[in-house]
Each structure stands twice: as structure tokens, then as C-alpha cells.
Design a protein around this motif. Structure first.
Motif, PDB file in Angstrom:
ATOM      1  N   ASN A   1      28.321  14.654  39.322  1.00  0.00           N
ATOM      2  CA  ASN A   1      28.234  14.141  40.702  1.00  0.00           C
ATOM      3  C   ASN A   1      27.927  12.646  40.747  1.00  0.00           C
ATOM      4  O   ASN A   1      27.096  12.177  41.528  1.00  0.00           O
ATOM      5  CB  ASN A   1      27.196  14.938  41.512  1.00  0.00           C
ATOM      6  CG  ASN A   1      27.681  16.323  41.851  1.00  0.00           C
ATOM      7  OD1 ASN A   1      28.758  16.479  42.408  1.00  0.00           O
ATOM      8  ND2 ASN A   1      26.910  17.336  41.493  1.00  0.00           N
TER       9      ASN A   1
ATOM     10  N   ARG B   1      17.029  28.040  41.356  1.00  0.00           N
ATOM     11  CA  ARG B   1      16.306  27.009  40.615  1.00  0.00           C
ATOM     12  C   ARG B   1      14.907  27.522  40.317  1.00  0.00           C
ATOM     13  O   ARG B   1      14.200  27.983  41.211  1.00  0.00           O
ATOM     14  CB  ARG B   1      16.246  25.717  41.432  1.00  0.00           C
ATOM     15  CG  ARG B   1      17.617  25.025  41.535  1.00  0.00           C
ATOM     16  CD  ARG B   1      17.571  23.859  42.495  1.00  0.00           C
ATOM     17  NE  ARG B   1      18.885  23.264  42.679  1.00  0.00           N
ATOM     18  CZ  ARG B   1      19.361  22.222  41.976  1.00  0.00           C
ATOM     19  NH1 ARG B   1      18.616  21.656  41.044  1.00  0.00           N
ATOM     20  NH2 ARG B   1      20.568  21.744  42.210  1.00  0.00           N
TER      21      ARG B   1
ATOM     22  N   CYS C   1      23.425  14.905  42.319  1.00  0.00           N
ATOM     23  CA  CYS C   1      23.603  15.526  43.636  1.00  0.00           C
ATOM     24  C   CYS C   1      22.285  15.535  44.416  1.00  0.00           C
ATOM     25  O   CYS C   1      21.197  15.431  43.853  1.00  0.00           O
ATOM     26  CB  CYS C   1      24.175  16.944  43.503  1.00  0.00           C
ATOM     27  SG  CYS C   1      22.970  18.234  43.215  1.00  0.00           S
TER      28      CYS C   1
ATOM     29  N   CYS D   1      22.424  15.026  36.746  1.00  0.00           N
ATOM     30  CA  CYS D   1      23.194  15.326  37.956  1.00  0.00           C
ATOM     31  C   CYS D   1      22.610  14.546  39.121  1.00  0.00           C
ATOM     32  O   CYS D   1      21.423  14.617  39.390  1.00  0.00           O
ATOM     33  CB  CYS D   1      23.173  16.817  38.257  1.00  0.00           C
ATOM     34  SG  CYS D   1      24.084  17.191  39.777  1.00  0.00           S
TER      35      CYS D   1
ATOM     36  N   CYS E   1      19.687  18.159  43.380  1.00  0.00           N
ATOM     37  CA  CYS E   1      18.892  17.843  42.179  1.00  0.00           C
ATOM     38  C   CYS E   1      17.839  16.778  42.497  1.00  0.00           C
ATOM     39  O   CYS E   1      16.713  16.849  42.003  1.00  0.00           O
ATOM     40  CB  CYS E   1      19.787  17.395  41.031  1.00  0.00           C
ATOM     41  SG  CYS E   1      20.653  18.772  40.233  1.00  0.00           S
TER      42      CYS E   1
HETATM   43 ZN   LIG Z   1      22.814  18.528  40.930  1.00  0.00          ZN
END
Ligand SMILES: [Zn+2]
Ligand SMILES: [Zn+2]
Length: 163
Positions: free
Chosen positions: A107, A69, A29, A27, A32
Motif C-alpha cells: 500500500n 488483528r 494502509c 504496510c 495498519c
Molecule cells: Zn496494512
């Protein structure tokens, strides 16, 4: 995948075993990137019913209204992504991350501008640096489950023997 896979954080305070894993992904994004301190996050979806914390537990940070997370409270290794539909595990935390080749990029439009060219860069070839890496006395938990960690301080330090 019904095979059992093990993994954990860098220091070994948090260890897990997981089965029935799903699709590996990366990912791009911004969350992340931050959470991993890296260029993207890498996760494989897991089944909560087949996820066991065999040592310690991750600490949780709520990164958005619906997402938590997980990370090791001692060394900070990113470990989990909890969303309303389930949980995902960080691929790099597994003892054998090579089993989890990402199948999809999430993403993709948020990716870093140079990421597509990253692996076109030359491999560094510096004998001094390689010698320094080879001489590393590692305190990282080995890539397999252990009965006790860290090992007894009286035991001989040997960076090639991972017991
Ligand atoms: Zn992400
Ligand atoms: Zn740790």
C-alpha cells in the motif's frame, strides 16, 4: 528460515515462538497505522503450523470482514495479522527485530506524505533527555523467554539486568 525466533508483547503476558518465517514487509494502509498507532505496520509472514504461543494468547479484533488483528489483552501491543491465506507477526514484537529487514512496501500509495523524508531529520541530542532514558526503571519484558513473569516483587529491581 527454519531457525526458531521468539517474541512477545511489551508486558510479557503473551509470548510466542515461530519458525519458517517468510517475507518481512511494511504496510502503509490506514488500518495498519491505526492498529500500530504508528506510521505503518511491519510484519513478517509466518507459518501457522510453526507458530506456538508459549505464554498467553493474543486477543483478536476483526478489522475487516476477512481480517483479524491480534494484540496483548493486558498491554495492547499489536502482535498478529490473520487473513484467509495465513498469519503474519509484528516485526517489532520479536526479541530480535533486527533479523527482519522489510523487503517490500505494501500500500505504498497510502503512505503518509512526509514518510519518505522521515529519516533525514536530525537526531535529537539532549544530554538531559539521554540521562532520563538511561535512568528508566523498565517494566517491559526482556528480549528473551523467561520462566516466570513478572519477576517476584521481592527481587531487586535492576534495569540493567534483564533476568
Ligand atoms: Zn496494512
Ligand atoms: Zn502484554
Amino acid at each position: 528460515m527454519s531457525q526458531i525466533f521468539s517474541g512477545g508483547c511489551q508486558c510479557g503476558a503473551v509470548r510466542f515462538q515461530a519458525a519458517h518465517l517468510g517475507r518481512p514487509s511494511i504496510c502503509h494502509c490506514r488500518m495498519c497505522q491505526k492498529a500500530f498507532g504508528g506510521f505503518f505496520g511491519a510484519f513478517v509472514s509466518a507459518d501457522q503450523a510453526h507458530l506456538t504461543w508459549t505464554r498467553g494468547q493474543p486477543s483478536l479484533f476483526r478489522s475487516s470482514k476477512k481480517v483479524l488483528r491480534g494484540f496483548c489483552p493486558k498491554c495492547g501491543t499489536p502482535l498478529t495479522y490473520h487473513h484467509p491465506g495465513g498469519v503474519e507477526l509484528a516485526i517489532g514484537a520479536f526479541d530480535h527485530p533486527e533479523f527482519f529487514e522489510p523487503q517490500v512496501q505494501v500500500n505504498h500509495d497510502r503512505r503518509l506524505p512526509w514518510i519518505d523524508h522521515l529519516f533525514e531529520k536530525p537526531a535529537a541530542a539532549d544530554p538531559e533527555m539521554e540521562a532520563a532514558f538511561a535512568a528508566t526503571e523498565s517494566y517491559q519484558h526482556p528480549d528473551h523467554d523467561t520462566q516466570a513473569w513478572p519477576p517476584n516483587d521481592n527481587s531487586p529491581k535492576d534495569n540493567t539486568n534483564e533476568r
